[in-house]
Design a protein around this motif. Structure first.
Motif, PDB file in Angstrom:
ATOM      1  N   TRP A  21       0.912  -1.382   0.075  1.00  0.00           N
ATOM      2  CA  TRP A  21      -0.024   0.112   0.020  1.00  0.00           C
ATOM      3  C   TRP A  21       0.807   1.244   0.198  1.00  0.00           C
ATOM      4  O   TRP A  21       0.755   2.174  -0.659  1.00  0.00           O
ATOM      5  N   ARG A  22       1.919   1.150   0.661  1.00  0.00           N
ATOM      6  CA  ARG A  22       3.137   2.244   0.834  1.00  0.00           C
ATOM      7  C   ARG A  22       3.462   2.600  -0.463  1.00  0.00           C
ATOM      8  O   ARG A  22       3.704   3.722  -1.054  1.00  0.00           O
ATOM      9  N   ALA A  25       1.145   4.107  -3.039  1.00  0.00           N
ATOM     10  CA  ALA A  25       0.954   5.504  -2.732  1.00  0.00           C
ATOM     11  C   ALA A  25       2.107   6.270  -3.413  1.00  0.00           C
ATOM     12  O   ALA A  25       2.060   7.353  -3.885  1.00  0.00           O
ATOM     13  N   LEU A  29       1.740   9.069  -6.536  1.00  0.00           N
ATOM     14  CA  LEU A  29       1.621  10.339  -6.143  1.00  0.00           C
ATOM     15  C   LEU A  29       2.140  11.450  -7.282  1.00  0.00           C
ATOM     16  O   LEU A  29       1.321  12.445  -7.461  1.00  0.00           O
ATOM     17  N   PHE A  85      -3.779  10.092  -1.057  1.00  0.00           N
ATOM     18  CA  PHE A  85      -2.751   9.991  -0.365  1.00  0.00           C
ATOM     19  C   PHE A  85      -2.150  11.116   0.598  1.00  0.00           C
ATOM     20  O   PHE A  85      -1.722  10.585   1.547  1.00  0.00           O
ATOM     21  N   ARG A  88      -4.375  11.859   3.641  1.00  0.00           N
ATOM     22  CA  ARG A  88      -4.486  10.889   4.618  1.00  0.00           C
ATOM     23  C   ARG A  88      -3.403  11.210   5.515  1.00  0.00           C
ATOM     24  O   ARG A  88      -3.436  10.781   6.678  1.00  0.00           O
ATOM     25  N   TRP A 228       2.276   4.317   8.977  1.00  0.00           N
ATOM     26  CA  TRP A 228       1.605   4.560   7.676  1.00  0.00           C
ATOM     27  C   TRP A 228       0.174   4.144   8.119  1.00  0.00           C
ATOM     28  O   TRP A 228      -0.720   5.077   7.869  1.00  0.00           O
TER      29      TRP A 228
END
Length: 232
Positions: A21-22, A25, A29, A85, A88, A228
């Motif tokens: 997931w990181r 993102a 971006l 992102f 978030r 995160w």
């Protein structure tokens, strides 16, 4: 009375997808702003041109216009996730500022495809061999929703990005220069698109947003998984 022995519940284990997931993102971006930066640089016309001039420039540069439309499609797919992102992270320290910024930017970015519909129509009509005068006559007739979408896009992405840059500064998401780059990116774009009609300056403006978002992506990659997204 015979007692039935109780079985211990076995805890269910799930794969930890937070690293994936990181990485997702971080990779997404900068893509949207970078795509728009290239789009604005290669755009065959100026935003301030009248409709017949825009049509003539698109029809006269069909291959280049096709490349611009592909860049637009890439931007449509990635701009909103990119805003999500960043928001978030900034919402943890600046929830209200982030909320306003994200709502404005997402409304603006979701309006963008509607504003680009005339370019798709013009490219299709030009590729089909219709004469520019007829294309311009049709393209000049716009639905009210398209005019509203243009207004929402301008207000949403310019003011929303400024607020998001401020939120990045206050919440220390990414380095300070990244917050400044995002904050000034869309005022530069507005000047380049509306006041001086400079494609190179437009490339710089959107490029600054891409660079600022890339810095946030790098910060995300350096986070621990629990930073995160803490496990429940």
């Amino acid at each position: 009375m015979t007692q039935i022995p109780m079985q211990k519940a076995t805890p269910t284990t799930h794969a930890d997808i937070r690293p994936l997931w990181r990485w997702t993102a971080a990779l997404i971006l900068p893509i949207g702003p970078a795509a728009v930066a290239l789009l604005r640089y290669f755009l065959p016309y100026n935003t301030t041109d009248d409709v017949p001039t825009i049509v003539n420039k698109i029809v006269g540069n069909l291959d280049r216009s096709s490349f611009v439309l592909w860049l637009g499609y890439i931007a449509f797919l990635t701009l909103v996730p990119g805003v999500y992102f960043v928001g978030r992270l900034t919402r943890r320290s600046t929830p209200w500022l982030t909320a306003v910024a994200v709502v404005l930017m997402i409304a603006g970015y979701l309006s963008l495809p509607w504003t680009a519909a005339s370019d798709v129509f013009t490219w299709s009509a030009g590729t089909a061999g219709l004469d520019p005068a007829s294309i311009a006559k049709a393209a000049d007739v716009t639905h009210g929703s398209m005019n509203l979408a243009g207004f929402v896009f301008v207000i949403g992405h310019v003011f929303g990005t400024i607020l998001l840059g401020i939120a990045m500064w206050r919440s220390h998401v990414g380095p300070r220069w990244a917050a400044i780059a995002v904050l000034v990116s869309q005022p530069i774009h507005f000047v380049a698109a509306v006041i001086v009609s400079s494609h190179t300056l437009d490339l710089v403006g959107w490029g600054l947003e891409a660079a600022g978002f890339a810095a946030v992506g790098w910060a995300i990659l350096r986070m621990r998984d629990d930073e995160w997204q803490p496990l429940p």
